[in-house]
Design an enzyme around this catalytic site. Structure first.
Site, PDB file in Angstrom:
ATOM      1  N   ASP A   1     -15.744   6.262   5.484  1.00 48.29           N
ATOM      2  CA  ASP A   1     -14.811   7.336   5.812  1.00 48.29           C
ATOM      3  C   ASP A   1     -14.791   8.434   4.750  1.00 48.29           C
ATOM      4  O   ASP A   1     -13.921   9.295   4.743  1.00 48.29           O
ATOM      5  CB  ASP A   1     -13.398   6.785   6.013  1.00 48.29           C
TER       6      ASP A   1
ATOM      7  N   ASP B   1     -11.843   1.509 -10.471  1.00 46.32           N
ATOM      8  CA  ASP B   1     -10.655   0.978  -9.796  1.00 46.32           C
ATOM      9  C   ASP B   1     -10.498  -0.517  -9.998  1.00 46.32           C
ATOM     10  O   ASP B   1     -11.383  -1.187 -10.533  1.00 46.32           O
ATOM     11  CB  ASP B   1     -10.698   1.311  -8.301  1.00 46.32           C
TER      12      ASP B   1
ATOM     13  N   HIS C   1     -14.420   7.982   1.459  1.00 43.21           N
ATOM     14  CA  HIS C   1     -13.598   7.777   0.263  1.00 43.21           C
ATOM     15  C   HIS C   1     -14.471   7.591  -0.971  1.00 43.21           C
ATOM     16  O   HIS C   1     -15.592   7.077  -0.912  1.00 43.21           O
ATOM     17  CB  HIS C   1     -12.603   6.618   0.449  1.00 43.21           C
TER      18      HIS C   1
ATOM     19  N   GLU D   1      -8.599   7.452  -0.611  1.00 39.13           N
ATOM     20  CA  GLU D   1      -8.763   7.405   0.837  1.00 39.13           C
ATOM     21  C   GLU D   1      -8.643   8.807   1.450  1.00 39.13           C
ATOM     22  O   GLU D   1      -8.182   9.755   0.784  1.00 39.13           O
ATOM     23  CB  GLU D   1      -7.695   6.490   1.434  1.00 39.13           C
TER      24      GLU D   1
END
Length: 266
Positions: free
Chosen positions: A141, A72, A143, A148
């Site tokens: 979380d 990314d 991801h 996400e």
């Protein structure tokens, strides 16, 4: 799925780096048949990169015929921005090894046409023969890359809005100011990661315990993107003791027992 449980972050880093080094060595890459490696940024892989650099400097590993694709990049940051993932990778890894700059692929956060940039990235991965091993970290979380919670588990490389939780976590790299953290990024998709012939994910610390539980003991759920690894034929999660805090005792014992014969020297 394999779960490798190590005592601490340093042990995770050593195990993972030696595993990657061994995979490259066994592949015996050439200019015509390079080893294609997917790579992450963030704090999780830093120890792995330091250990790979050490192995390289000892003369035991070359990256001359390794092709890399990063996961990314922040949308809106140029390659020279101090918090861009271009800078991160060159500062922390690429400038210390013998990789050919032409073999390094990182998404362009300043692309005039982000959709075309992402489509071209997918095409470049395909043209390279596909990713042999994708290294990744996992967010608190769940991801994976910047996919996400709620991301499609068949998603491809695209631009993605970042959640407030992710921006709060990453604010530590922006002088603690969440307002300075970009609100979006270009990221490979879950489907892109799952296309790799092997996926290795690092999970360190108690704050990753819920994500590890979702990855190992719960069902596949787009609200926990890391759980998509359950669908992969060759997925490995390397974690420390603290990250196992939400797992059942029996689960931990099971994975520790079956890995006794597979331990690598660290």
């Amino acid at each position: 799925m394999r779960l490798i449980i190590q005592p601490n972050y340093d042990a995770i880093s050593r195990w993972t780096a030696h595993y990657i080094a061994r995979r490259i060595q066994e592949f015996n890459p050439t200019a015509d048949q390079p080893f294609v490696l997917g790579l992450p940024t963030g704090s999780s892989p830093l120890g792995v990169y330091r250990e790979l650099i050490r192995i390289h400097k000892e003369g035991r590993l070359s990256f001359a015929h390794v092709v890399t694709f990063n996961m990314d990049e922040y949308l809106g940051l140029d390659a020279q921005h101090p918090q861009s993932y271009h800078r991160f990778m060159w500062d922390n890894f690429f400038s210390h090894i013998d990789i050919d700059e032409r073999n390094v692929h990182i998404l362009n956060g300043m692309a005039a046409d982000p959709a075309k940039e992402c489509a071209d990235y997918e095409a470049a991965i395909k043209a390279s023969g596909g990713i042999e091993l994708f290294l990744g970290g996992v967010g608190v979380d769940g991801h994976l890359a910047f996919n996400e919670p709620g991301s499609s588990l068949s998603s491809r490389t695209r631009d993605k809005e970042l959640t407030l939780d992710t921006r709060l976590v990453n604010a530590r790299f922006f002088n603690g100011e969440v307002s300075q953290v970009p609100v979006a990024a270009l990221t490979v998709g879950i489907g892109t990661v799952l296309d790799a012939r092997e996926v290795v994910v690092i999970a360190s610390g108690h704050n990753k315990a819920r994500a590890l539980h979702a990855a190992i003991e719960d069902g596949i759920n787009h609200m926990w993107p890391i759980s998509a690894l359950q669908m992969h034929q060759r997925a490995i999660i390397v974690c420390d003791d603290a990250a196992t805090d939400e797992l059942k005792v029996g689960t931990v014992r099971y994975f520790m027992e079956i890995e006794k014969a597979n331990r690598l020297p660290g």
